[in-house]
Scaffold this motif. Structure first.
Motif, mmCIF file in Angstrom:
data_model
loop_
_atom_site.group_PDB
_atom_site.id
_atom_site.type_symbol
_atom_site.label_atom_id
_atom_site.label_comp_id
_atom_site.label_asym_id
_atom_site.label_seq_id
_atom_site.Cartn_x
_atom_site.Cartn_y
_atom_site.Cartn_z
ATOM 1 N N ILE A 10 40.555 -72.021 -67.756
ATOM 2 C CA ILE A 10 41.588 -71.727 -68.323
ATOM 3 C C ILE A 10 43.278 -72.170 -68.133
ATOM 4 O O ILE A 10 43.628 -72.261 -69.164
ATOM 5 C CB ILE A 10 42.168 -69.910 -67.721
ATOM 6 N N ARG A 11 43.151 -72.363 -67.672
ATOM 7 C CA ARG A 11 44.585 -73.469 -67.602
ATOM 8 C C ARG A 11 44.737 -74.364 -67.908
ATOM 9 O O ARG A 11 45.626 -74.576 -69.058
ATOM 10 C CB ARG A 11 44.521 -74.494 -65.714
ATOM 11 N N GLY A 31 33.863 -59.591 -68.797
ATOM 12 C CA GLY A 31 33.882 -59.503 -66.836
ATOM 13 C C GLY A 31 34.450 -60.976 -66.549
ATOM 14 O O GLY A 31 35.269 -60.756 -65.263
ATOM 15 N N LEU A 32 35.748 -61.457 -66.735
ATOM 16 C CA LEU A 32 35.699 -62.758 -66.158
ATOM 17 C C LEU A 32 37.788 -61.527 -66.495
ATOM 18 O O LEU A 32 38.609 -61.259 -66.702
ATOM 19 C CB LEU A 32 36.850 -63.725 -67.303
ATOM 20 N N GLN A 33 38.517 -61.875 -64.932
ATOM 21 C CA GLN A 33 39.632 -61.442 -64.128
ATOM 22 C C GLN A 33 40.282 -62.864 -63.930
ATOM 23 O O GLN A 33 40.174 -63.374 -64.052
ATOM 24 C CB GLN A 33 39.038 -60.262 -63.062
ATOM 25 N N GLY A 34 41.257 -61.787 -63.319
ATOM 26 C CA GLY A 34 42.762 -62.373 -62.732
ATOM 27 C C GLY A 34 43.603 -62.903 -62.787
ATOM 28 O O GLY A 34 43.986 -62.845 -64.314
ATOM 29 N N ASP A 35 44.659 -62.847 -62.608
ATOM 30 C CA ASP A 35 46.284 -63.189 -63.137
ATOM 31 C C ASP A 35 45.783 -64.231 -64.195
ATOM 32 O O ASP A 35 47.085 -63.747 -65.234
ATOM 33 C CB ASP A 35 47.590 -63.578 -61.917
ATOM 34 N N LEU A 36 45.435 -65.513 -63.979
ATOM 35 C CA LEU A 36 45.201 -66.932 -64.661
ATOM 36 C C LEU A 36 44.521 -66.171 -66.560
ATOM 37 O O LEU A 36 44.744 -66.610 -67.621
ATOM 38 C CB LEU A 36 44.444 -68.070 -64.821
ATOM 39 N N GLU A 39 47.124 -64.314 -68.493
ATOM 40 C CA GLU A 39 47.959 -64.541 -69.320
ATOM 41 C C GLU A 39 47.558 -65.174 -70.056
ATOM 42 O O GLU A 39 47.995 -65.310 -71.033
ATOM 43 C CB GLU A 39 48.532 -65.660 -68.098
ATOM 44 N N LEU A 40 46.266 -65.627 -69.898
ATOM 45 C CA LEU A 40 45.384 -66.636 -71.481
ATOM 46 C C LEU A 40 45.714 -65.468 -72.373
ATOM 47 O O LEU A 40 45.655 -65.611 -73.537
ATOM 48 C CB LEU A 40 44.690 -67.271 -70.926
ATOM 49 N N ASN A 41 44.879 -64.568 -71.655
ATOM 50 C CA ASN A 41 44.958 -63.081 -72.697
ATOM 51 C C ASN A 41 46.129 -62.687 -73.866
ATOM 52 O O ASN A 41 46.100 -62.547 -74.754
ATOM 53 C CB ASN A 41 44.102 -61.661 -72.283
ATOM 54 N N LYS A 45 47.008 -63.596 -77.591
ATOM 55 C CA LYS A 45 47.526 -61.409 -78.538
ATOM 56 C C LYS A 45 49.220 -62.280 -79.294
ATOM 57 O O LYS A 45 49.512 -62.257 -80.871
ATOM 58 C CB LYS A 45 47.389 -60.470 -77.597
ATOM 59 N N SER A 46 49.791 -62.796 -78.246
ATOM 60 C CA SER A 46 51.453 -63.310 -79.218
ATOM 61 C C SER A 46 50.879 -64.304 -79.906
ATOM 62 O O SER A 46 51.393 -64.219 -80.735
ATOM 63 C CB SER A 46 52.362 -63.600 -77.424
ATOM 64 N N GLU A 47 49.854 -65.568 -79.562
ATOM 65 C CA GLU A 47 49.673 -66.768 -81.088
ATOM 66 C C GLU A 47 49.302 -65.894 -82.363
ATOM 67 O O GLU A 47 48.537 -66.612 -83.070
ATOM 68 C CB GLU A 47 49.392 -67.450 -79.987
#
Length: 244
Positions: A10-11, A31-36, A39-41, A45-47
């Motif tokens: 992710i990072r 099913g991937l979760q978490g703050d990171l 941020e990726l998701n 979307k924005s890009e």
């Protein structure tokens, strides 16, 4: 897939996007979760970067490395701006030919089409950002390197690209079996854009409604259609035959 065209984790993917790398598609474990992950998701979307949620088995097939639930495909090429590509081509003064691919999904078919497009002098290939085959190591190999010689542009919606081409004086021809008109009755001496459809369903009905003409290949065997890359080759070489 060549690891030179992949980023894992992710990072690492977030940093690659922020660094301006051309990301073709991101595969994310279901099913991937978490703050990171959030941020990726949000960044995807924005890009407006294509992404897909897949089972971990799919990720394991894409790479044997420790992917941590995320694999991004880096495009080996830089994509062109569509409108600039059309304008620059028209300014060159020759009769332009463009190729539009509607939801083509197989990377090897894509590579074969790019190779033929390069050999026939196509001015550019236009694909849709979502749902199109990515440019992978297999695409590069199948194209015999032609992918580095043919301008390729991504657009949000193929319909808008068609309207822009028509407004620029370029006729749009759909390669489809859903017509009685033969390929050999089309005047390809005019500025032209040819649309090829996906391997399974062909050109979408909504796209077919927007084109100037439809044309099909004559078929005499028991099989009703050709491989899309082969059919594309026939269309492109008919353009060559008429013009040269």
């Amino acid at each position: 897939m060549d690891n030179n065209y992949q980023i894992f984790g992710i990072r690492a993917v977030i940093e690659a996007i922020n660094a301006g790398k051309t990301i073709d598609k991101v595969f994310i474990q279901k099913g991937l979760q978490g703050d990171l992950f959030k941020e990726l998701n949000s960044l995807l979307k924005s890009e407006q970067i294509a992404s897909s949620f897949v089972p971990i088995e799919k990720l394991n097939r894409l790479s044997k490395k420790n992917h941590q639930g995320v694999i991004a495909n880096i495009s080996p090429i830089e994509f062109h701006n569509f409108e600039n590509l059309v304008m620059n081509t028209l300014e060159q003064g020759h009769t332009p030919t463009f190729l539009l691919l509607d939801q083509l999904s197989d990377v090897r078919n894509f590579g074969a089409i790019i190779r033929t497009a390069e050999c026939t002098g196509i001015d550019g290939i236009i694909i849709q950002k979502q749902g199109s085959a990515p440019i992978t190591a297999d695409t590069v190999k199948t194209s015999a390197g032609a992918v580095f010689n043919v301008p390729i542009a991504k657009v949000e919606h193929l319909k808008d690209a068609i309207y822009y081409l028509q407004g620029s004086g370029i006729q749009v021809i759909a390669a489809t079996e859903k017509t009685d008109d033969s390929l050999y009755n089309v005047d390809f001496t005019l500025p032209t854009a040819i649309i090829m459809g996906s391997e399974g369903t062909g050109i979408s009905p909504s796209i077919l409604k927007t084109v100037d003409k439809k044309a099909k290949l004559p078929m005499y065997g028991s099989i009703g259609s050709l491989n899309v890359s082969v059919a594309c080759g026939v269309f492109l070489y008919e353009v060559v035959r008429q013009r040269f």
